[in-house]
Design a protein around this motif. Structure first.
Motif, PDB file in Angstrom:
ATOM      1  N   ALA A  87       0.834  -1.204   0.000  1.00 37.95           N
ATOM      2  CA  ALA A  87       0.000   0.000   0.000  1.00 37.95           C
ATOM      3  C   ALA A  87       0.869   1.254   0.000  1.00 37.95           C
ATOM      4  CB  ALA A  87      -0.916   0.009   1.215  1.00 37.95           C
ATOM      5  N   PRO A  88       0.421   2.319  -0.656  1.00 40.07           N
ATOM      6  CA  PRO A  88       1.180   3.583  -0.658  1.00 40.07           C
ATOM      7  C   PRO A  88       1.472   4.067   0.753  1.00 40.07           C
ATOM      8  CG  PRO A  88      -0.607   3.665  -2.252  1.00 40.07           C
ATOM      9  CD  PRO A  88      -0.796   2.411  -1.473  1.00 40.07           C
ATOM     10  N   SER A  89       0.528   3.863   1.658  1.00 41.28           N
ATOM     11  CA  SER A  89       0.738   4.227   3.056  1.00 41.28           C
ATOM     12  C   SER A  89       0.948   2.949   3.866  1.00 41.28           C
ATOM     13  CB  SER A  89      -0.481   4.986   3.593  1.00 41.28           C
ATOM     14  OG  SER A  89      -0.382   5.153   4.983  1.00 41.28           O
ATOM     15  N   SER A  90       1.806   2.991   4.841  1.00 35.47           N
ATOM     16  CA  SER A  90       2.140   1.789   5.608  1.00 35.47           C
ATOM     17  C   SER A  90       1.266   1.597   6.840  1.00 35.47           C
ATOM     18  CB  SER A  90       3.604   1.842   6.037  1.00 35.47           C
ATOM     19  OG  SER A  90       3.815   2.961   6.891  1.00 35.47           O
ATOM     20  N   THR A  91       0.139   2.307   6.947  1.00 33.96           N
ATOM     21  CA  THR A  91      -0.659   2.245   8.179  1.00 33.96           C
ATOM     22  C   THR A  91      -1.246   0.861   8.424  1.00 33.96           C
ATOM     23  OG1 THR A  91      -2.610   3.025   6.968  1.00 33.96           O
ATOM     24  CG2 THR A  91      -1.258   4.683   8.092  1.00 33.96           C
ATOM     25  N   LEU A  92      -1.475   0.069   7.382  1.00 32.75           N
ATOM     26  CA  LEU A  92      -2.059  -1.258   7.563  1.00 32.75           C
ATOM     27  C   LEU A  92      -1.160  -2.176   8.380  1.00 32.75           C
ATOM     28  CD1 LEU A  92      -3.878  -2.210   4.241  1.00 32.75           C
ATOM     29  CD2 LEU A  92      -4.832  -2.248   6.542  1.00 32.75           C
ATOM     30  N   ILE A  93       0.145  -2.017   8.268  1.00 32.89           N
ATOM     31  CA  ILE A  93       1.060  -2.883   9.025  1.00 32.89           C
ATOM     32  C   ILE A  93       1.713  -2.133  10.183  1.00 32.89           C
ATOM     33  CG2 ILE A  93       1.539  -4.466   7.131  1.00 32.89           C
ATOM     34  CD1 ILE A  93       4.083  -2.925   6.555  1.00 32.89           C
ATOM     35  N   GLY A  94       1.263  -0.923  10.440  1.00 28.24           N
ATOM     36  CA  GLY A  94       1.792  -0.149  11.554  1.00 28.24           C
ATOM     37  C   GLY A  94       2.984   0.699  11.148  1.00 28.24           C
ATOM     38  N   ARG A  95       3.147   1.777  11.863  1.00 25.96           N
ATOM     39  CA  ARG A  95       4.270   2.679  11.615  1.00 25.96           C
ATOM     40  C   ARG A  95       5.337   2.432  12.670  1.00 25.96           C
ATOM     41  NH1 ARG A  95       0.646   8.117  10.572  1.00 25.96           N
ATOM     42  NH2 ARG A  95       0.057   7.652   8.405  1.00 25.96           N
TER      43      ARG A  95
END
Length: 428
Positions: A87-95
């Motif tokens: 995903a463009p943003s990594s929020t799904l796997i945590g920051r």
């Protein structure tokens, strides 16, 4: 953007799985739909897509994700994490490392404590795992309920599982809950999970997930095992009786010598338990009720027992092994119970038992409860050569502590001191 092709169980594999218990895998049959939905939802939330196809001969295990560059990956949790990382943003796997670890923690928890027991229960009640074992079913339900209560307590002060945003863990949980809520988690249990329900509704109604999850049918009562109907065997026509040959009459011979006459066998002595007054409590009906009903709760086996028990014709006994200091491995202790029950075979129609191993390796005990015909335990158990290796104490149901012991032994959740029920066997 496509994340690749997701290969699921083929129809050929589904038939093969249904025909052999040894071929049951988590990604097969009903669970296959749950995992496909889970992976598709993760991809959708990440702004990606997957093409779903039936598995081919070259697929090692389903579900498997194959990307256009030749990369291949199986196991739903691993596939979900990989897609989330695209995903463009990594929020799904945590920051950051800590958030990522929390996400992985909850995904692992859902897999091990919710998905596992939900799937095992479904296999039991649908007859995929045979023979059906009601006490094991109860253990699986208790463990599933315990896991859901853990999530409920965690969500009291949180909107999501791992971070302040929706992550891989939340979608994984919602996917499994949709299956559980429609099959194994009934209305009574859901009433204890308001925060879990709130979390579920939040996830499945996300604009980019609603079409994947669709509507959920909530089960009022959990699925229960229904024994298959017995096949009626047609009786073969009896062959015609041969005509008796006429024998010539013999002259009567006066013979006082009876030595050549065959001796008649003395009639078998009746078991004294068969001479007891008839009881209104049918032990075979009880065994069927225990096998097919939940042990506790409304309409359960214990309720049936208390409604039908005849305290004049049957007695209840606590049984304890005398030499617990000799016990080592708990599985060996469980085998010992099985051997004791085998040696009680001659008393099967007079006895019911639920005995278990409590504790841990090199620190365990054997204890449980018996329901016996008559008011004396000895005539029932002395058919087993090792019956004196156990103590027998009459259970008084008017005594709250003894009644609780009896119920816990039957429900396989007995605890004695710091020792909890590990394994058990029934004599039915």
């Amino acid at each position: 953007m496509s994340a690749g092709t997701l290969y699921t169980t083929s129809e050929v594999e589904k038939k093969r799985v249904r025909s052999s218990v040894s071929l049951i895998v988590w990604g097969s049959t009903n669970q296959d739909n749950t995992l496909t939905r889970q992976i598709s939802a993760i991809a959708a939330f990440a702004g990606l897509s997957v093409e779903v196809k039936e598995g081919t001969a070259g697929i090692v295990k389903t579900p498997t994700l194959a990307s256009k560059d030749g990369f291949s990956l199986f196991e739903a949790s691993a596939i979900g994490r990989y897609i989330a990382s695209l995903a463009p943003s990594s929020t799904l796997i945590g920051r950051g490392a800590k958030e990522a670890a929390l996400v992985d923690q909850w995904v692992s928890f859902v897999d091990a404590d919710i998905s596992r027991y939900n799937t095992l229960i479904l296999h039991l009640v649908k007859g995929t795992i045979t023979p059906y074992n009601k006490p094991i079913h109860t253990v699986f339900q208790d463990r599933l309920a315990s896991a859901l209560i853990t999530v409920e307590k965690h969500l009291v002060t949180r909107t999501y599982l791992a971070t302040e945003r929706i992550t891989l863990a939340d979608i994984t949980l919602a996917s499994e809950l949709q299956s559980a809520f429609s099959t194994t988690v009934d209305a009574a249990l859901r009433a204890k999970l308001p925060n879990v329900l709130r979390h579920f509704e939040t996830i499945v109604n996300q604009p980019n997930l609603a079409s994947i999850f669709g509507s959920t049918t909530f089960a009022e009562k959990a699925l229960q095992y229904t024994p298959p109907p017995k096949e009626k065997k047609e009786k073969a026509p009896a062959p015609p009786a041969p005509k008796a040959e006429k024998k010539p009459k013999e002259e009567a011979v006066d013979d006082d010598d009876d030595d050549d006459k065959p001796t008649q066998e003395a009639p078998k002595e009746k078991n004294p338990l068969d001479l007891l007054p008839k009881s209104t409590f049918n032990l075979e009906d009880w065994k069927r009720a225990y096998s097919n009903k939940e042990t506790r709760g409304s309409g359960g086996a214990l309720e049936w027992f208390y409604q039908n028990f005849d305290k004049e014709g049957f007695s209840l006994w606590r049984v304890d092994f005398k030499y617990n200091e000799e016990l080592t491995q708990t599985y060996m202790s469980s085998n010992q119970i099985g051997g004791f029950f085998n040696r009680l075979e001659a008393s099967r129609k007079y006895l019911f038992g639920s005995i278990g191993v409590l504790g841990t390796r090199n620190n365990s005990i054997i204890s449980g409860a018996l329901i016996a015909r008559g008011l004396d335990i000895k005539p029932v158990v002395d058919v087993a050569p090792d019956w004196e290796s156990y103590t027998y104490e009459r259970i008084d149901l008017t005594n709250a502590e003894q009644k609780a012991f009896f119920e816990a032994a039957l429900a396989w959740d007995l605890e004695i001191g710091d020792k909890k029920w590990v394994d058990g066997k029934n004599f039915k």
